[in-house]
Motif scaffolding. Structure first.
Motif, PDB file in Angstrom:
ATOM      1  N   SER A 265       0.877  -1.176   0.000  1.00  0.00           N
ATOM      2  CA  SER A 265       0.000   0.000   0.000  1.00  0.00           C
ATOM      3  C   SER A 265       0.908   1.217   0.000  1.00  0.00           C
ATOM      4  O   SER A 265       1.884   1.262   0.770  1.00  0.00           O
ATOM      5  CB  SER A 265      -0.874  -0.032   1.263  1.00  0.00           C
ATOM      6  N   THR A 266       0.617   2.193  -0.831  1.00  0.00           N
ATOM      7  CA  THR A 266       1.476   3.389  -0.873  1.00  0.00           C
ATOM      8  C   THR A 266       1.390   4.152   0.451  1.00  0.00           C
ATOM      9  O   THR A 266       2.362   4.773   0.875  1.00  0.00           O
ATOM     10  CB  THR A 266       1.090   4.306  -2.055  1.00  0.00           C
ATOM     11  N   ASN A 267       0.234   4.092   1.120  1.00  0.00           N
ATOM     12  CA  ASN A 267       0.140   4.726   2.442  1.00  0.00           C
ATOM     13  C   ASN A 267       1.075   4.037   3.436  1.00  0.00           C
ATOM     14  O   ASN A 267       1.812   4.692   4.181  1.00  0.00           O
ATOM     15  CB  ASN A 267      -1.292   4.646   2.986  1.00  0.00           C
TER      16      ASN A 267
ATOM     17  N   GLN B 100      -1.182  -2.358  -6.070  1.00  0.00           N
ATOM     18  CA  GLN B 100      -1.057  -2.550  -4.619  1.00  0.00           C
ATOM     19  C   GLN B 100      -1.572  -3.943  -4.271  1.00  0.00           C
ATOM     20  O   GLN B 100      -2.658  -4.334  -4.718  1.00  0.00           O
ATOM     21  CB  GLN B 100      -1.902  -1.518  -3.860  1.00  0.00           C
TER      22      GLN B 100
ATOM     23  N   GLY C  83      -4.069  -2.715  -0.957  1.00  0.00           N
ATOM     24  CA  GLY C  83      -4.546  -1.324  -0.980  1.00  0.00           C
ATOM     25  C   GLY C  83      -5.654  -1.136   0.046  1.00  0.00           C
ATOM     26  O   GLY C  83      -6.572  -1.949   0.126  1.00  0.00           O
ATOM     27  N   ARG C  84      -5.537  -0.098   0.834  1.00  0.00           N
ATOM     28  CA  ARG C  84      -6.504   0.127   1.918  1.00  0.00           C
ATOM     29  C   ARG C  84      -7.471   1.254   1.584  1.00  0.00           C
ATOM     30  O   ARG C  84      -7.078   2.282   1.043  1.00  0.00           O
ATOM     31  CB  ARG C  84      -5.759   0.470   3.214  1.00  0.00           C
ATOM     32  N   GLY C  85      -8.736   1.017   1.925  1.00  0.00           N
ATOM     33  CA  GLY C  85      -9.748   2.061   1.784  1.00  0.00           C
ATOM     34  C   GLY C  85     -10.134   2.580   3.153  1.00  0.00           C
ATOM     35  O   GLY C  85      -9.490   2.260   4.157  1.00  0.00           O
ATOM     36  N   GLN C  86     -11.190   3.374   3.207  1.00  0.00           N
ATOM     37  CA  GLN C  86     -11.679   3.894   4.489  1.00  0.00           C
ATOM     38  C   GLN C  86     -12.158   2.753   5.370  1.00  0.00           C
ATOM     39  O   GLN C  86     -12.744   1.795   4.869  1.00  0.00           O
ATOM     40  CB  GLN C  86     -12.866   4.831   4.262  1.00  0.00           C
TER      41      GLN C  86
ATOM     42  N   TRP D 275      -9.122  -1.426  -1.438  1.00  0.00           N
ATOM     43  CA  TRP D 275      -9.276  -0.568  -2.617  1.00  0.00           C
ATOM     44  C   TRP D 275      -8.932  -1.368  -3.863  1.00  0.00           C
ATOM     45  O   TRP D 275      -7.789  -1.780  -4.046  1.00  0.00           O
ATOM     46  CB  TRP D 275      -8.389   0.665  -2.497  1.00  0.00           C
TER      47      TRP D 275
ATOM     48  N   LYS E 184     -18.618   7.142  -7.843  1.00  0.00           N
ATOM     49  CA  LYS E 184     -17.344   7.470  -7.182  1.00  0.00           C
ATOM     50  C   LYS E 184     -16.158   7.283  -8.135  1.00  0.00           C
ATOM     51  O   LYS E 184     -15.896   6.184  -8.608  1.00  0.00           O
ATOM     52  CB  LYS E 184     -17.181   6.585  -5.949  1.00  0.00           C
TER      53      LYS E 184
ATOM     54  N   GLY F  33     -11.176   8.035  -4.218  1.00  0.00           N
ATOM     55  CA  GLY F  33     -11.313   8.018  -2.762  1.00  0.00           C
ATOM     56  C   GLY F  33      -9.971   8.361  -2.139  1.00  0.00           C
ATOM     57  O   GLY F  33      -8.911   8.110  -2.728  1.00  0.00           O
ATOM     58  N   THR F  34     -10.014   8.946  -0.967  1.00  0.00           N
ATOM     59  CA  THR F  34      -8.779   9.335  -0.277  1.00  0.00           C
ATOM     60  C   THR F  34      -8.779   8.801   1.145  1.00  0.00           C
ATOM     61  O   THR F  34      -9.781   8.897   1.849  1.00  0.00           O
ATOM     62  CB  THR F  34      -8.650  10.881  -0.225  1.00  0.00           C
TER      63      THR F  34
ATOM     64  N   GLY G 115      -3.610   9.400   0.898  1.00  0.00           N
ATOM     65  CA  GLY G 115      -3.557   8.248  -0.010  1.00  0.00           C
ATOM     66  C   GLY G 115      -4.713   8.332  -0.984  1.00  0.00           C
ATOM     67  O   GLY G 115      -5.879   8.284  -0.597  1.00  0.00           O
ATOM     68  N   ILE G 116      -4.383   8.459  -2.250  1.00  0.00           N
ATOM     69  CA  ILE G 116      -5.430   8.735  -3.253  1.00  0.00           C
ATOM     70  C   ILE G 116      -5.522   7.605  -4.279  1.00  0.00           C
ATOM     71  O   ILE G 116      -4.519   7.188  -4.866  1.00  0.00           O
ATOM     72  CB  ILE G 116      -5.125  10.078  -3.963  1.00  0.00           C
ATOM     73  N   GLY G 117      -6.705   7.106  -4.463  1.00  0.00           N
ATOM     74  CA  GLY G 117      -6.979   6.140  -5.523  1.00  0.00           C
ATOM     75  C   GLY G 117      -7.904   6.819  -6.514  1.00  0.00           C
ATOM     76  O   GLY G 117      -8.986   7.282  -6.144  1.00  0.00           O
TER      77      GLY G 117
HETATM   78  C1  BTN Z   1     -11.707   5.143   0.214  1.00  0.00           C
HETATM   79  O1  BTN Z   1     -12.096   4.103   0.772  1.00  0.00           O
HETATM   80  O2  BTN Z   1     -12.487   5.863  -0.405  1.00  0.00           O
HETATM   81  C2  BTN Z   1     -10.263   5.535   0.282  1.00  0.00           C
HETATM   82  C3  BTN Z   1      -9.457   4.795  -0.738  1.00  0.00           C
HETATM   83  C4  BTN Z   1      -7.992   5.167  -0.748  1.00  0.00           C
HETATM   84  C5  BTN Z   1      -7.205   4.290  -1.673  1.00  0.00           C
HETATM   85  C6  BTN Z   1      -5.806   4.802  -1.882  1.00  0.00           C
HETATM   86  S1  BTN Z   1      -4.956   3.987  -3.174  1.00  0.00           S
HETATM   87  C7  BTN Z   1      -3.461   4.737  -2.701  1.00  0.00           C
HETATM   88  C8  BTN Z   1      -3.429   4.760  -1.204  1.00  0.00           C
HETATM   89  N1  BTN Z   1      -2.879   3.530  -0.688  1.00  0.00           N
HETATM   90  C9  BTN Z   1      -3.776   2.800  -0.030  1.00  0.00           C
HETATM   91  O3  BTN Z   1      -3.566   1.707   0.510  1.00  0.00           O
HETATM   92  N2  BTN Z   1      -4.947   3.442   0.005  1.00  0.00           N
HETATM   93  C10 BTN Z   1      -4.880   4.719  -0.684  1.00  0.00           C
END
Ligand code: BTN
Length: 257
Positions: A27-29, A51, A54-57, A62, A122, A125-126, A143-145
């Motif tokens: 994950s870039t975060n 990723q 990749g993590r979301g909220q 993600w 959508k 997401g950030t 962290g922006i997708g």
């Molecule tokens: C959301 O759930 O709306 C937030 C999503 C964020 C995804 C981005 S992708 C780049 C960065 N790295 C991650 O693991 N998550 C964020």
């Protein structure tokens, strides 16, 4: 010989951004959480083609097809932004994305707190993660997708859309990222320099569902309400049809279509 008093031109120190491009990362975060910036580095951007985690909220993941979208995180050190008004950073980041995406398509809005919507779908997401030290925001990771060239979405993410689906053609990810970094730097500097009124006004102007009554759901059920404002603390204030004000933290209320 008379020497005129002169002032040495004071040159503002150069603003340094380090850009790291990775083929794959968990994950870039998470990458930036482990990262130690060079002493003269003001901002660090890490992007990845893919990723593995990749993590979301909240507990969400993600979804992003390899090499199709923008997955990146920006690390900043907004020490001057008071903790109580840190939501301004979220607003600034969302406005930067909107400013760039507006050059690609109409109908972009900001869904509280910081999703980017195209119509009712959508687009981006950030996930913001901050660390505090000595009463200041030491590190802020945005962290922006952003869905760019992906043509179909497999996961159960609600209403995803990509620029490809909107425009009908591919978009150059590298130049899009450069545009976003430029806009982000501008809005982030505004936040750091205390231009909170200006940012907040622009954020409210760009809000998804900023006019009229719409459907929402909280722990007590569904109701119709209008957005009153998003407070400096990031809370969403709604007014229902009985004129009652309802205040929510993120995840306490759902937007119903
Ligand atoms: C959301 O759930 O709306 C937030 C999503 C964020 C995804 C981005 S992708 C780049 C960065 N790295 C991650 O693991 N998550 C964020």
């Amino acid at each position: 010989m008379i020497k005129w008093p002169f002032k040495k031109k004071s040159k503002a120190p150069e603003f340094k951004t380090n850009l790291i491009a990775l083929a794959e990362v968990d994950s870039t975060n998470s990458y930036l959480r482990q990262y130690t910036p060079a002493t003269d580095e003001n901002m660090t951007v890490v992007s990845a083609d893919f990723q593995t985690a990749g993590r979301g909220q909240g507990t969400h993941t993600w979804e992003s097809e390899r090499g199709k979208n923008l997955l990146f995180s920006i690390l900043t050190h907004p020490m001057t932004v008071p903790l109580r008004s840190q939501f301004i950073l979220s607003e600034a980041g969302a406005l930067a994305l909107k400013e760039v995406l507006d050059t690609y398509t109409d109908n972009i809005s900001l869904k509280w707190p910081n999703d980017i919507y195209w119509k009712n779908r959508k687009l981006s997401g950030t996930l913001i993660e901050t660390s505090i030290a000595g009463g200041h925001i030491k590190n802020c990771i945005f962290g922006i997708g952003l869905n760019v060239n992906q043509q179909t979405f497999e996961s159960d993410a609600p209403n995803p859309v990509s620029l490809f689906q909107i425009l009908g053609h591919e978009v150059d990810r590298e130049s899009l990222l450069k545009q976003i970094i430029t806009a982000f730097t501008k809005y982030h500097e505004m936040a750091v320099n205390g231009q909170h009124g200006d940012i907040s006004a622009r954020y409210h102007e760009a809000l998804y569902r900023r006019h009229g009554f719409h459907s929402y759901e909280d722990k007590d059920g569904c109701f119709e309400a209008a957005i009153v404002e998003v407070g400096d603390d990031g809370l969403l204030v709604l007014r229902d049809q009985e004129g009652r004000f309802r205040e929510y933290e993120f995840k306490e209320v759902k937007f119903i279509n």
